[in-house]
Design a protein around this motif. Structure first.
Motif, mmCIF file in Angstrom:
data_model
loop_
_atom_site.group_PDB
_atom_site.id
_atom_site.type_symbol
_atom_site.label_atom_id
_atom_site.label_comp_id
_atom_site.label_asym_id
_atom_site.label_seq_id
_atom_site.Cartn_x
_atom_site.Cartn_y
_atom_site.Cartn_z
ATOM 1 N N MET A 157 0.832 -1.202 0.000
ATOM 2 C CA MET A 157 0.000 0.000 0.000
ATOM 3 C C MET A 157 0.873 1.262 0.000
ATOM 4 O O MET A 157 0.621 2.205 -0.746
ATOM 5 C CB MET A 157 -0.929 0.005 1.214
ATOM 6 C CG MET A 157 -1.796 1.245 1.312
ATOM 7 S SD MET A 157 -2.644 1.379 2.903
ATOM 8 C CE MET A 157 -1.268 1.622 4.021
ATOM 9 N N LYS A 158 1.933 1.259 0.814
ATOM 10 C CA LYS A 158 2.826 2.422 0.862
ATOM 11 C C LYS A 158 3.579 2.602 -0.455
ATOM 12 O O LYS A 158 3.769 3.728 -0.913
ATOM 13 C CB LYS A 158 3.783 2.299 2.037
ATOM 14 C CG LYS A 158 3.078 2.512 3.359
ATOM 15 C CD LYS A 158 4.009 2.383 4.532
ATOM 16 C CE LYS A 158 3.207 2.563 5.815
ATOM 17 N NZ LYS A 158 4.002 2.332 7.006
ATOM 18 N N ALA A 159 3.979 1.494 -1.073
ATOM 19 C CA ALA A 159 4.654 1.583 -2.375
ATOM 20 C C ALA A 159 3.693 2.104 -3.436
ATOM 21 O O ALA A 159 4.087 2.844 -4.339
ATOM 22 C CB ALA A 159 5.210 0.216 -2.779
ATOM 23 N N LYS A 160 2.439 1.733 -3.308
ATOM 24 C CA LYS A 160 1.414 2.205 -4.248
ATOM 25 C C LYS A 160 1.196 3.707 -4.099
ATOM 26 O O LYS A 160 1.019 4.418 -5.077
ATOM 27 C CB LYS A 160 0.108 1.450 -3.980
ATOM 28 C CG LYS A 160 -1.014 1.775 -4.923
ATOM 29 C CD LYS A 160 -2.211 0.898 -4.598
ATOM 30 C CE LYS A 160 -3.338 1.131 -5.579
ATOM 31 N NZ LYS A 160 -4.464 0.232 -5.342
ATOM 32 N N GLN A 161 1.236 4.186 -2.875
ATOM 33 C CA GLN A 161 0.930 5.591 -2.590
ATOM 34 C C GLN A 161 2.097 6.537 -2.816
ATOM 35 O O GLN A 161 1.906 7.746 -2.832
ATOM 36 C CB GLN A 161 0.478 5.733 -1.132
ATOM 37 C CG GLN A 161 -0.821 5.065 -0.818
ATOM 38 C CD GLN A 161 -1.146 5.090 0.670
ATOM 39 O OE1 GLN A 161 -0.274 5.284 1.506
ATOM 40 N NE2 GLN A 161 -2.413 4.904 0.983
ATOM 41 N N SER A 162 3.299 6.015 -2.958
ATOM 42 C CA SER A 162 4.455 6.907 -3.002
ATOM 43 C C SER A 162 5.361 6.592 -4.186
ATOM 44 O O SER A 162 5.129 5.656 -4.933
ATOM 45 C CB SER A 162 5.258 6.791 -1.702
ATOM 46 O OG SER A 162 6.001 5.595 -1.684
ATOM 47 N N SER A 163 6.400 7.385 -4.294
ATOM 48 C CA SER A 163 7.433 7.125 -5.292
ATOM 49 C C SER A 163 8.789 7.075 -4.589
ATOM 50 O O SER A 163 9.812 7.417 -5.162
ATOM 51 C CB SER A 163 7.415 8.207 -6.379
ATOM 52 O OG SER A 163 7.583 9.472 -5.783
ATOM 53 N N ASP A 164 8.765 6.604 -3.363
ATOM 54 C CA ASP A 164 9.942 6.527 -2.512
ATOM 55 C C ASP A 164 10.549 5.125 -2.603
ATOM 56 O O ASP A 164 9.861 4.130 -2.363
ATOM 57 C CB ASP A 164 9.535 6.846 -1.071
ATOM 58 C CG ASP A 164 10.700 6.890 -0.112
ATOM 59 O OD1 ASP A 164 11.847 6.609 -0.513
ATOM 60 O OD2 ASP A 164 10.463 7.199 1.074
ATOM 61 N N MET A 165 11.820 5.043 -2.927
ATOM 62 C CA MET A 165 12.484 3.746 -3.021
ATOM 63 C C MET A 165 12.543 3.033 -1.673
ATOM 64 O O MET A 165 12.650 1.803 -1.630
ATOM 65 C CB MET A 165 13.893 3.891 -3.597
ATOM 66 C CG MET A 165 13.894 4.094 -5.090
ATOM 67 S SD MET A 165 13.202 2.659 -5.954
ATOM 68 C CE MET A 165 13.603 3.101 -7.614
ATOM 69 N N ASN A 166 12.468 3.779 -0.571
ATOM 70 C CA ASN A 166 12.438 3.135 0.738
ATOM 71 C C ASN A 166 11.178 2.284 0.901
ATOM 72 O O ASN A 166 11.201 1.258 1.576
ATOM 73 C CB ASN A 166 12.540 4.169 1.862
ATOM 74 C CG ASN A 166 13.931 4.762 1.947
ATOM 75 O OD1 ASN A 166 14.926 4.074 1.734
ATOM 76 N ND2 ASN A 166 14.001 6.043 2.235
ATOM 77 N N ALA A 167 10.101 2.699 0.271
ATOM 78 C CA ALA A 167 8.863 1.914 0.314
ATOM 79 C C ALA A 167 9.051 0.596 -0.433
ATOM 80 O O ALA A 167 8.566 -0.452 0.008
ATOM 81 C CB ALA A 167 7.701 2.713 -0.284
ATOM 82 N N VAL A 168 9.777 0.633 -1.540
ATOM 83 C CA VAL A 168 10.059 -0.587 -2.298
ATOM 84 C C VAL A 168 10.983 -1.495 -1.490
ATOM 85 O O VAL A 168 10.788 -2.716 -1.449
ATOM 86 C CB VAL A 168 10.687 -0.267 -3.672
ATOM 87 C CG1 VAL A 168 11.056 -1.537 -4.415
ATOM 88 C CG2 VAL A 168 9.741 0.580 -4.498
ATOM 89 N N LYS A 169 11.964 -0.916 -0.833
ATOM 90 C CA LYS A 169 12.873 -1.705 -0.001
ATOM 91 C C LYS A 169 12.091 -2.414 1.102
ATOM 92 O O LYS A 169 12.292 -3.606 1.346
ATOM 93 C CB LYS A 169 13.951 -0.798 0.600
ATOM 94 C CG LYS A 169 14.940 -1.529 1.470
ATOM 95 C CD LYS A 169 15.973 -0.585 2.067
ATOM 96 C CE LYS A 169 16.886 -1.377 2.990
ATOM 97 N NZ LYS A 169 17.717 -0.531 3.808
ATOM 98 N N ALA A 170 11.198 -1.695 1.760
ATOM 99 C CA ALA A 170 10.377 -2.295 2.821
ATOM 100 C C ALA A 170 9.488 -3.401 2.260
ATOM 101 O O ALA A 170 9.298 -4.446 2.904
ATOM 102 C CB ALA A 170 9.529 -1.218 3.500
ATOM 103 N N LEU A 171 8.959 -3.199 1.059
ATOM 104 C CA LEU A 171 8.130 -4.216 0.421
ATOM 105 C C LEU A 171 8.948 -5.471 0.125
ATOM 106 O O LEU A 171 8.516 -6.592 0.426
ATOM 107 C CB LEU A 171 7.511 -3.657 -0.868
ATOM 108 C CG LEU A 171 6.670 -4.635 -1.689
ATOM 109 C CD1 LEU A 171 5.500 -5.193 -0.884
ATOM 110 C CD2 LEU A 171 6.175 -3.941 -2.960
ATOM 111 N N ASN A 172 10.113 -5.299 -0.442
ATOM 112 C CA ASN A 172 10.983 -6.449 -0.732
ATOM 113 C C ASN A 172 11.339 -7.215 0.543
ATOM 114 O O ASN A 172 11.328 -8.446 0.559
ATOM 115 C CB ASN A 172 12.257 -6.002 -1.453
ATOM 116 C CG ASN A 172 12.032 -5.756 -2.923
ATOM 117 O OD1 ASN A 172 11.363 -6.527 -3.598
ATOM 118 N ND2 ASN A 172 12.592 -4.680 -3.434
#
Length: 150
Positions: free
Chosen positions: A121-136
């Motif tokens: 959800m956070k990766a969907k809402q943002s364009s922050d690579m930290n959100a992708v890192k947390a998702l991975n």
């Protein structure tokens, strides 16, 4: 944010809603006993990689004003959101509804599976690579429960 981009964002939002597919690619909820948990985890890892690529491309296109760049930017946003939605759907309709069952470490498993939903959800809402890192990282934790076939 430029005035032009501010006026474009609501249109982008409407396009994404209109084109979003309600269909789910998760396995059915009939008790058939045919599951491939590892394949679904691997697919979510691929979704996360696509989200990362989309954010990279969005950042590369962000300052460009030509129509083709704006078109590509929109497509990357839609793609990012689609893949994040897919992860959320698979987690809810496949893993949480069918695979995570009361028993040993139930609360821990619920938290770890829910963490994937929140990270997507956070990766969907943002364009922050930290959100992708947390998702991975959240998806990687699931590999302790599900074997991924190579």
């Amino acid at each position: 944010m430029t005035a032009r981009l501010r006026t474009f964002l609501p249109v982008l939002g409407l396009l994404m809603v209109a084109l979003a597919s309600p269909s789910a690619l998760a396995h059915c909820q009939v008790p058939c006993g045919i599951y491939d948990d590892g394949a679904r985890v691997k697919a979510m890892m691929e979704d996360a990689t696509t989200i990362e690529k989309a954010i990279t491309e969005m950042n590369a296109l962000a300052g460009k004003k030509d129509v083709q760049s704006q078109n590509q930017f929109t497509r990357w946003v839609m793609n990012k959101e689609s893949h994040a939605s897919h992860i959320i759907t698979v987690m809810a309709e496949y893993f949480l509804a069918q695979r995570v069952k009361p028993g040993e470490d139930y609360e821990k498993k619920l938290k770890e599976h829910h963490a994937v939903i929140l990270a997507a959800m956070k990766a969907k809402q943002s364009s922050d690579m930290n959100a992708v890192k947390a998702l991975n990282e959240a998806i990687a934790k699931l590999t302790q429960y599900y074997h991924i076939h190579q």
